[in-house]
Enzyme design. Structure first.
Site, PDB file in Angstrom:
ATOM      1  N   LEU A 147       0.814  -1.019   0.032  1.00 60.35           N
ATOM      2  CA  LEU A 147      -0.108  -0.105  -0.102  1.00 60.35           C
ATOM      3  C   LEU A 147       0.956   1.148  -0.030  1.00 60.35           C
ATOM      4  O   LEU A 147       0.364   2.266  -0.564  1.00 60.35           O
ATOM      5  CB  LEU A 147      -0.973  -0.062   1.307  1.00 60.35           C
ATOM      6  CG  LEU A 147      -2.010  -0.932   1.259  1.00 60.35           C
ATOM      7  CD1 LEU A 147      -2.704  -0.806   2.788  1.00 60.35           C
ATOM      8  CD2 LEU A 147      -3.031  -0.598   0.224  1.00 60.35           C
ATOM      9  N   GLY A 148       1.979   1.027   0.532  1.00 60.47           N
ATOM     10  CA  GLY A 148       2.745   2.349   0.662  1.00 60.47           C
ATOM     11  C   GLY A 148       3.954   2.155   1.699  1.00 60.47           C
ATOM     12  O   GLY A 148       4.061   1.086   2.266  1.00 60.47           O
ATOM     13  N   GLY A 154       7.111   5.984   7.134  1.00 60.70           N
ATOM     14  CA  GLY A 154       8.430   6.474   8.090  1.00 60.70           C
ATOM     15  C   GLY A 154       8.972   5.221   8.659  1.00 60.70           C
ATOM     16  O   GLY A 154      10.122   5.164   8.972  1.00 60.70           O
ATOM     17  N   GLY A 178       7.832   1.705   7.994  1.00 64.01           N
ATOM     18  CA  GLY A 178       7.894   0.596   7.380  1.00 64.01           C
ATOM     19  C   GLY A 178       7.005   0.435   6.237  1.00 64.01           C
ATOM     20  O   GLY A 178       6.062   1.437   6.131  1.00 64.01           O
ATOM     21  N   ASP A 197       2.474  12.390  16.536  1.00 63.42           N
ATOM     22  CA  ASP A 197       2.706  12.610  15.104  1.00 63.42           C
ATOM     23  C   ASP A 197       1.409  12.702  14.216  1.00 63.42           C
ATOM     24  O   ASP A 197       1.069  12.018  13.309  1.00 63.42           O
ATOM     25  CB  ASP A 197       3.399  10.914  14.683  1.00 63.42           C
ATOM     26  CG  ASP A 197       4.161  11.298  13.247  1.00 63.42           C
ATOM     27  OD1 ASP A 197       4.397  12.499  12.964  1.00 63.42           O
ATOM     28  OD2 ASP A 197       4.683  10.427  12.621  1.00 63.42           O
TER      29      ASP A 197
END
Ligand SMILES: *[C@@H]1O[C@H](CO)[C@@H](O)[C@H](O)[C@H]1NC(C)=O
Ligand SMILES: *[C@@H]1O[C@H](CO)[C@@H](O)[C@H](O)[C@H]1NC(C)=O
Ligand SMILES: *[C@@H]1O[C@H](CO)[C@@H](O)[C@H](O)[C@H]1NC(C)=O
Ligand SMILES: *[C@@H]1O[C@H](CO)[C@@H](O)[C@H](O)[C@H]1NC(C)=O
Length: 686
Positions: free
Chosen positions: A365-366, A369, A371, A487
């Site tokens: 999927l992507g 930062g 993993g 975050d």
């Protein structure tokens, strides 16, 4: 006749002697010699922090809260220097202490940080820091010869900053948490000379002896299970000349501290003497320790049954090893005793591998930062999941991390991405979350026209903003502990099937007890979302989340990133979204900052409200920012927004950061947004 009366007198003298000795011992107040066999009635102890004497007579140093500390001191001054039998006035006399302690973790087998016997120049250790400082030193007093503190630490967490050897050790500390010498907890059996392990966090009563030899200038520490005679061979010896360390004024006591792992530290009894061995503690009078949980009893029962099945186990082990060697080592699933607690949330590697077709590229999927993230379907339940593979360096810190993961798994809110479970490999952690079919808010904001995600309408954006606020309110105020997300940013806010906003990626979140000091040493977060005080002190708090939320809010309304860098020939120019919006607010031209993609299609009142809330949340001074509950009220129109005064908000964020030498490269944690090229940034934002 004469002989008989002699015997009588001798006997009398002997009994008088015994009586006198008994008085000295039980009084608890003999100058340099005392014994506490239990602490019931020990009303004169100097207690601080979480320390208290329980109704049962236990000295409880920490009470099971996270990040807490407790201190207890014998009330009277010790005479450890000169005088007595020693000729040299400056020399520190020999002394001995013994004590019985118990470290009872809230979750069996997982405890931190530890307990220490301390000799200090004062009974006030309130400046000591909890966690790895064990409550008796802090970052300035550690390593300083002015601390004048000698301690014997019983440490249950491996702190690399203090070169700890493992997470179950005994160390001799002189003015520093880096021990002079240390050893894994245990003792040497007098008969066989064999070393036997002791687990400090077992929740079992254990006795310790600390002996300082003033002539040899050596400290010996010995441990043994309670009821066992003091072993002849000490566990650890440290050469230490205490004559420069111990001051004329000194006290003996205990310090204990917890970190994220909740633990109760107890002392059952203790004794102390100068120039002679510490008097014996009356074991029969010691109070009982509370039990960790029934699980530890089960474990004990298992341990007893173990020898019987040892043969079977040996055979099974060989079989397992053969099987495991056939697999690649890094896919070996790790599962340790302490994880029993989290059993429900363990997922097997096999299950996750099958869910994602063996982590095939097509399911990627992507890469965030922390993993890569894969899409999958759990074979057993058919649930759609997103599996994040997070690399981690070592076993170090793993217990605490998994404890956090387990806690995060218990968080439930419609605006949070639900964590379903985890699996631990040698150097990877797999986290399975609910799958979010509509991707991140970032992908909708900057996806571009072509193959990207459709732009969001203002109504959708406003719902997302309120959803994120509601999720943060839950984390900050509505759950049993304060959770700081750390975050908050557009790429971490995901959209479910109904376009509800859900906060994801708690990878950086750290848990804190309400009211406990929030501390960390590494600034984590993403540039542009980091509050000035977080950049300066490294301290995350709910108000640093509010700051990030403000940046996100402005971003959603304007379609521009919080910080953009543009190169003008040789010099780089930094665009600060907050300053830009603020300027327009001051010039009463807020309409110009609205994302062009929603121009002409938004509720003017809502948008202006959102922008003003965004500015307020982005205020450089934390004390001016509202809490999330207030933010919710403002957004719902239930409370009037305070006036933004140009004088208070007027401080430019950009100059503030530059004045403070704030450098994006120092604090920036790689994030998916950094992979977006400058062009996309600018064209998306324009
Ligand atoms: C406690 O301290 C008070 C005053 O310092 C003293 O009178 C009393 O005897 C002490 N009690 C014990 C049990 O040591
Ligand atoms: C650390 O402890 C020392 C000695 O007690 C104290 O003077 C100092 O203020 C403390 N520092 C911090 C940062 O708490
Ligand atoms: C503590 O002090 C020791 C020196 O005794 C030093 O080596 C160590 O780095 C210090 N640790 C921290 C975290 O300040
Ligand atoms: C540390 O303690 C061990 C065990 O008592 C001892 O054998 C060793 O010599 C000690 N090391 C130092 C440097 O004192």
């Amino acid at each position: 006749m004469l002989e008989a009366s002699c015997v009588c007198v001798l006997l009398l003298l002997f009994f008088w002697g015994l009586l006198l000795a008994a008085v000295a011992v039980s009084g608890g107040g003999g100058d340099d010699k005392f014994v506490y066999s239990g602490f019931a009635g020990a009303t004169n102890l100097t207690l601080h922090g979480a320390a208290m004497v329980t109704p049962g007579g236990l000295l409880q140093l920490t009470d099971g809260a996270a990040v807490s500390k407790g201190h207890a001191f014998h009330p009277t001054l010790l005479h450890l220097r000169g005088g007595g039998k020693e000729a040299a006035a400056a020399a520190v006399r020999s002394f001995s202490a013994s004590f019985v302690f118990g470290i009872v973790p809230v979750a069996p087998g997982m405890g931190g940080h530890g307990l220490a016997l301390v000799v200090a120049p004062s009974r006030d250790l309130s400046t000591g820091t909890a966690s790895s400082y064990l409550g008796f030193l802090n970052s300035t007093s550690n390593g300083s010869a002015r601390s004048h503190i000698v301690a014997v630490e019983l440490d249950t967490i491996q702190s690399p900053e203090f070169q700890d050897m493992d997470d179950n050790h005994v160390g001799v500390d002189v003015n520093s948490l880096v021990s002079v010498n240390s050893s894994t907890a245990g003792y040497y059996d007098d008969r066989t000379g064999e070393f036997r392990n002791l687990i400090l966090v077992s929740g079992e009563a254990t006795q310790a002896w600390v002996d300082y030899d003033g002539e040899a200038k050596r400290i010996d520490v010995t441990l043994a299970p309670v009821g066992t005679k003091k072993p002849r061979k000490p566990l650890v010896s440290a050469s230490a000349d205490l004559s420069t360390v111990i001051t004329d004024v000194s006290y003996v006591g205990f310090s204990a501290a917890t970190g994220k792992l909740r633990t109760r530290h107890y002392v059952l009894g203790c004794s102390f003497a100068v120039d002679e061995p510490a008097p014996a503690i009356d074991m029969a009078r010691l109070p009982g320790l509370p039990h960790a949980s029934s699980k530890s009893k089960l474990k004990a029962a298992l341990a007893m049954a173990l020898p019987l099945v040892a043969g079977v186990v040996a055979v099974a082990t060989v079989a397992c090893v053969l099987l495991l060697v056939r697999r690649r080592y890094r896919y070996v699933e790790l599962r340790e005793d302490w994880e029993i607690e989290f059993g429900a949330q363990r997922l097997s590697y096999k299950e996750l591998s099958r869910a994602t077709d063996g982590f095939k590229k097509k399911n990627l999927l992507g890469t965030g930062g922390f993993g890569a993230v894969f899409k999958g379907v759990l074979p057993t339940s058919g649930t759609e999941v997103a599996v994040k593979r997070v690399a981690h360096g070592s076993r170090q810190g793993m217990k605490e991390f998994v404890a956090e993961v387990a806690t995060i798994g218990r968080l439930r809110h419609r605006n949070l991405v639900q964590l379903l479970g985890y699996c631990r490999l040698k150097d990877e952690l797999l986290l399975a979350y609910d799958y979010m079919p509509n991707g991140s808010v970032e992908s909708h904001l900057y996806g571009g026209g072509g193959g990207g995600k459709p732009a969001l309408s203002w109504a959708q954006r406003f719902r997302i903003i309120k959803g994120v606020a509601s999720g943060l309110l839950y984390l900050h105020e509505e759950w049993e502990q304060v959770v700081v997300h750390r975050d908050v940013k557009a790429s971490n806010i995901l959209l479910d099937g109904e376009m509800n906003a859900r906060l994801g990626d708690f990878g950086l979140a750290r848990l804190h007890d309400r009211g406990a000091e929030l501390h960390t040493t590494v600034v984590a977060g993403t540039f542009g979302y980091i509050a000035p005080e977080l950049a300066l002190t490294g301290r995350a708090s709910p108000l640093t989340d509010v700051f990030a939320f403000g940046a996100f809010l402005l971003e959603v309304a304007t379609g521009r990133r919080p910080v953009e860098e543009a190169m003008d020939g040789s010099s780089s120019r930094r665009f600060m979204l907050v300053d830009w919006v603020f300027e327009h607010w001051r010039n009463e031209s807020l309409a110009e900052v609205v994302d062009p993609r929603i121009q002409g299609d938004y509720d003017v009142g809502e948008l202006s409200l959102a922008l003003r809330v965004g500015l307020l949340c982005s205020h450089p001074l934390a004390s001016v920012r509202p809490g999330m509950r207030q933010v919710m009220q403002y957004l719902a129109g239930d409370a009037p927004l305070p006036e933004l005064a140009p004088t208070t908000q007027g401080m430019s964020m950009l100059s503030l950061l530059q004045n403070q030498g704030f450098d994006s490269s120092v604090v920036m944690v790689s994030s998916s947004s950094s992979s977006v090229s400058l062009d996309t940034c600018l064209s998306g934002g324009r």
